[in-house]
Design a protein around this motif. Structure first.
Motif, PDB file in Angstrom:
ATOM      1  N   SER A 182       0.811  -1.320  -0.176  1.00  0.00           N
ATOM      2  CA  SER A 182       0.140  -0.124   0.150  1.00  0.00           C
ATOM      3  C   SER A 182       1.013   1.239  -0.092  1.00  0.00           C
ATOM      4  O   SER A 182       0.599   2.125  -0.528  1.00  0.00           O
ATOM      5  N   LEU A 183       2.005   1.153   0.720  1.00  0.00           N
ATOM      6  CA  LEU A 183       2.853   2.423   0.740  1.00  0.00           C
ATOM      7  C   LEU A 183       3.460   2.561  -0.224  1.00  0.00           C
ATOM      8  O   LEU A 183       3.761   3.840  -0.832  1.00  0.00           O
ATOM      9  N   ALA A 184       3.941   1.550  -1.138  1.00  0.00           N
ATOM     10  CA  ALA A 184       4.394   1.743  -2.491  1.00  0.00           C
ATOM     11  C   ALA A 184       3.396   2.017  -3.363  1.00  0.00           C
ATOM     12  O   ALA A 184       3.704   3.111  -4.208  1.00  0.00           O
ATOM     13  N   ALA A 185       2.278   1.951  -3.209  1.00  0.00           N
ATOM     14  CA  ALA A 185       1.081   2.229  -4.130  1.00  0.00           C
ATOM     15  C   ALA A 185       0.491   3.557  -4.019  1.00  0.00           C
ATOM     16  O   ALA A 185      -0.140   4.228  -4.894  1.00  0.00           O
ATOM     17  N   LEU A 186       0.733   4.134  -2.849  1.00  0.00           N
ATOM     18  CA  LEU A 186       0.192   5.299  -2.272  1.00  0.00           C
ATOM     19  C   LEU A 186       0.670   6.484  -3.163  1.00  0.00           C
ATOM     20  O   LEU A 186      -0.307   7.561  -3.306  1.00  0.00           O
ATOM     21  N   GLY A 187       1.910   6.633  -3.537  1.00  0.00           N
ATOM     22  CA  GLY A 187       2.356   7.717  -4.527  1.00  0.00           C
ATOM     23  C   GLY A 187       1.473   7.565  -5.941  1.00  0.00           C
ATOM     24  O   GLY A 187       1.193   8.649  -6.277  1.00  0.00           O
ATOM     25  N   PHE A 188       1.300   6.418  -6.225  1.00  0.00           N
ATOM     26  CA  PHE A 188       0.457   6.127  -7.437  1.00  0.00           C
ATOM     27  C   PHE A 188      -0.787   6.901  -7.485  1.00  0.00           C
ATOM     28  O   PHE A 188      -1.210   7.545  -8.366  1.00  0.00           O
ATOM     29  N   VAL A 189      -1.547   6.638  -6.368  1.00  0.00           N
ATOM     30  CA  VAL A 189      -2.922   7.090  -6.184  1.00  0.00           C
ATOM     31  C   VAL A 189      -2.890   8.816  -5.929  1.00  0.00           C
ATOM     32  O   VAL A 189      -3.665   9.322  -6.681  1.00  0.00           O
ATOM     33  N   LEU A 190      -1.839   9.103  -5.155  1.00  0.00           N
ATOM     34  CA  LEU A 190      -1.591  10.531  -5.214  1.00  0.00           C
ATOM     35  C   LEU A 190      -1.498  11.298  -6.379  1.00  0.00           C
ATOM     36  O   LEU A 190      -2.052  12.414  -6.489  1.00  0.00           O
ATOM     37  N   ILE A 191      -0.885  10.873  -7.048  1.00  0.00           N
ATOM     38  CA  ILE A 191      -0.609  11.558  -8.479  1.00  0.00           C
ATOM     39  C   ILE A 191      -1.818  11.362  -9.503  1.00  0.00           C
ATOM     40  O   ILE A 191      -2.208  12.182 -10.184  1.00  0.00           O
ATOM     41  N   TYR A 192      -2.492  10.013  -9.457  1.00  0.00           N
ATOM     42  CA  TYR A 192      -3.630   9.635 -10.141  1.00  0.00           C
ATOM     43  C   TYR A 192      -4.687  10.696  -9.698  1.00  0.00           C
ATOM     44  O   TYR A 192      -5.687  11.256 -10.811  1.00  0.00           O
ATOM     45  N   LYS A 193      -4.772  10.929  -8.316  1.00  0.00           N
ATOM     46  CA  LYS A 193      -5.957  11.517  -7.922  1.00  0.00           C
ATOM     47  C   LYS A 193      -5.716  13.290  -8.269  1.00  0.00           C
ATOM     48  O   LYS A 193      -6.777  13.839  -8.328  1.00  0.00           O
ATOM     49  N   SER A 194      -4.684  13.806  -8.415  1.00  0.00           N
ATOM     50  CA  SER A 194      -4.647  15.155  -8.789  1.00  0.00           C
ATOM     51  C   SER A 194      -4.153  15.513 -10.277  1.00  0.00           C
ATOM     52  O   SER A 194      -4.609  16.371 -10.858  1.00  0.00           O
ATOM     53  N   ALA A 195      -3.514  14.436 -10.721  1.00  0.00           N
ATOM     54  CA  ALA A 195      -3.052  14.739 -12.172  1.00  0.00           C
ATOM     55  C   ALA A 195      -3.781  14.094 -13.284  1.00  0.00           C
ATOM     56  O   ALA A 195      -3.827  14.190 -14.584  1.00  0.00           O
ATOM     57  N   GLY A 196      -4.549  12.796 -12.756  1.00  0.00           N
ATOM     58  CA  GLY A 196      -5.326  12.022 -13.660  1.00  0.00           C
ATOM     59  C   GLY A 196      -4.373  11.251 -14.708  1.00  0.00           C
ATOM     60  O   GLY A 196      -4.769  10.897 -15.647  1.00  0.00           O
ATOM     61  N   VAL A 197      -3.144  10.937 -14.107  1.00  0.00           N
ATOM     62  CA  VAL A 197      -2.171  10.267 -14.978  1.00  0.00           C
ATOM     63  C   VAL A 197      -1.746   8.939 -14.231  1.00  0.00           C
ATOM     64  O   VAL A 197      -1.380   9.343 -13.011  1.00  0.00           O
ATOM     65  N   PRO A 198      -1.736   7.751 -14.883  1.00  0.00           N
ATOM     66  CA  PRO A 198      -1.092   6.808 -13.824  1.00  0.00           C
ATOM     67  C   PRO A 198       0.609   6.873 -14.265  1.00  0.00           C
ATOM     68  O   PRO A 198       0.932   6.961 -15.080  1.00  0.00           O
TER      69      PRO A 198
END
Lengths: 262, 292
Positions: free
Chosen positions: B19-35
């Motif tokens: 989850s910790l490794a994936a958290l950054g992924f979600v943070l970026i997707y959540k504001s930039a809309g980019v995987p």
């Protein structure tokens, strides 16, 4: 409110497509001005040139000047233009779907955590009581009219001096259009807020604005006081539905005259 | 029975670290809309940074702190130097850009700092924690706790005013510009925060499996986590991580001895495939709202 002045503005998309060619217009302090025209005439492009939103569509102002008071807007990014007091209510409402109406208003607020925020939010809720009732549901589930109210309310949260509305009547019932126009008029009168209104619905628009510009194929073809324009026979025929003639000779007539107009 | 519980508990803890490794992924997707396909290498870079500062003789906590600053600034720079030129381009261009970043970093960082696996000690000791007959890996336990804390902080952040603005930016870039939000700044900030989360994940994973390029392989379980939990949901990261961790621990725990190992990757791939088939937006992911 400072005066908005466009001089000979030319916008090109993708470095090839010429969307507006030398548009000049003015919005006086606290004035209420309409920009009328058919689909693809360049109305929205003109607004985006003023608010600085051409970039995401790969458009650019290639000629002319846009000034707001003493500021040269073309040197500023979109957020700075909002800070100077110009706000753009986009076509198709574009509310933040996954935020509640209240969060939509918070997102558009740029001051600190002050009493001013509550004051302005209360004023928005006064204009649009429906929004307070729907405060907890996601904005994406509001009705079209409520979304339009939210879009306008959200714009008011930026404490603008000039509000630009792109087709606020789009997809709304005639009754709702009347309501929204009445509120726009009220905001204009009460708060001294300048309004630049883009519309296809010329009949309703000419009733509430002071003056108007007609735009066709990216050029301003006519401008003047709303009352004068309403009397103009060409405007009556092309924009106000003519005099009720359903004669196919008139259609050819229309075509010929339309060419003359542009 | 105890064997099952042990697999379950350790799987859950590993899952929290996913989850910790994936958290950054979600943070970026959540504001930039980019995987962000570079998330795995960000974690690797975070681990390398912490290792590097420790090797200079700094104590662990200062090394982690400096590592956070370095990756935060790196995140801001990614936006300023790369993503800002992608405005108005299709999303696939940005995805390719993050993939390029992944490949570049995966070669560059080990190339400069050394490719051989390096130990990273966070001083928690190797002796397991024993509860009943269940042996828990001490590093995993710390990882799980840290993951919970960071996820909680992220949840709280998105409820603040700044967090609300970042959610607004993720909803509609043009509308955000139109009301004066700086989309560029929000995206830069999200990359910066993702960098900090990557340092946390990198430090923990580096202490478990050593610091080398293989840490970038965390991208794969991280993607499974976010696809299962929902690309833009922070609670989803938590639940997705737990599920991926538990399934990836329990199933191999029984099957590996029969088929000769490596069923964990199979389980992870199956999770990705099945989620996309059955529930494409994940458990908590937002559906696009369409009024009828």
């Amino acid at each position: 409110m400072p005066k908005l002045t466009l001089e000979n503005v030319e916008v090109i998309y993708d470095k090839v497509f010429l969307a507006i060619k030398g548009v000049s217009l003015e919005v006086e302090e606290g004035g209420m001005v309409a920009l009328l025209g058919a689909n693809g005439a360049g109305k929205s492009t003109t607004l985006k040139a003023v608010s600085g939103l051409l970039g995401p569509e790969r458009g650019a102002v290639t000629r002319g000047t846009i000034r707001f008071g003493d500021d040269d807007l073309l040197r500023m990014g979109a957020p700075q233009r909002v800070a100077r007091g110009i706000v753009h209510v986009l076509e198709g409402r574009r509310v933040f779907d996954h935020l509640t109406p209240d969060e939509n208003l918070i997102a558009a607020w740029h001051g600190g955590r002050s009493g001013k925020f509550d004051e302005i939010r209360d004023r928005v809720y006064e204009y649009f009581p429906r929004l307070r009732e729907r405060g907890r549901s996601k904005a994406g589930y509001l009705s079209g009219g409520e979304q339009q109210m939210l879009a306008i309310g959200r714009a008011l949260m930026t404490q603008p001096k000039l509000i630009m509305l792109d087709e606020p009547s789009l997809g709304l019932s005639p009754l709702l259009v009347q309501d929204i126009f009445a509120i726009i008029r009220e905001i204009n009168r009460k708060d001294g807020l300048g309004v630049l209104l883009v519309e296809q619905n010329a009949a309703a628009t000419l009733d509430i604005v002071d003056s108007a510009y007609l735009i066709e194929n990216g050029q301003v073809v006519m401008s003047g006081r709303a009352a004068t324009l309403k009397e103009n026979p060409d405007v009556q025929e092309f924009y106000l539905g003519g005099a009720g003639r359903v004669d196919y000779h008139a259609v050819r007539h229309y075509r010929r005259r339309k060419r003359w107009l542009s | 029975m105890w064997y099952f519980l042990e697999l379950l508990a350790n799987g859950a803890l590993v899952g929290l670290m996913y989850s910790l490794a994936a958290l950054g992924f979600v943070l970026i997707y959540k504001s930039a809309g980019v995987p962000n396909l570079a998330q795995g290498t960000l974690v690797m870079a975070g681990a390398y940074a912490v290792w590097f500062f420790i090797s200079l003789g700094l104590p662990l906590w200062i090394a982690v702190l400096i590592g956070c600053v370095v990756l935060f600034v790196f995140g801001l720079l990614v936006e300023r130097l790369l993503l800002r030129h992608m405005v108005g381009q299709p999303v696939i261009m940005v995805v390719m850009l993050t993939l390029g970043l992944e490949i570049l970093l995966r070669g560059l960082v080990p190339g400069v700092l050394g490719a051989a696996p390096k130990p990273l000690s966070i001083g928690v000791g190797l002796s397991p924690v024993i509860i009943g007959d269940v042996f828990l890996n001490r590093a995993y336990l710390w990882g799980g706790v840290l993951a919970l804390v960071l996820i909680g902080l992220s949840l709280a952040f998105f409820r603040t005013r700044l967090g609300t603005k970042m959610r607004a930016v993720s909803d509609d870039h043009v509308a955000s510009w139109a009301v004066g939000l700086s989309v560029e700044r929000a995206i830069g900030l999200s990359w910066g925060i993702a960098g900090i989360a990557a340092v946390g994940a990198g430090t923990l994973w580096g202490s478990v499996q050593g610091v080398d390029w293989t840490l970038s392989g965390l991208l794969f379980p991280a993607i499974a986590v976010v696809i299962l939990g929902g690309l833009d949901s922070i609670p989803g990261v938590l639940v997705g991580g737990l599920l991926v961790g538990i399934l990836g621990s329990v199933i191999p725990g029984y099957l590996d001895s029969m088929v000769g190992g490596s069923t964990r990757e199979v389980v992870t791939s199956l999770i990705i495939l099945l989620t996309i088939l059955v529930r494409p937006y994940g458990i908590f992911g937002r559906e696009d709202i369409e009024r009828i």
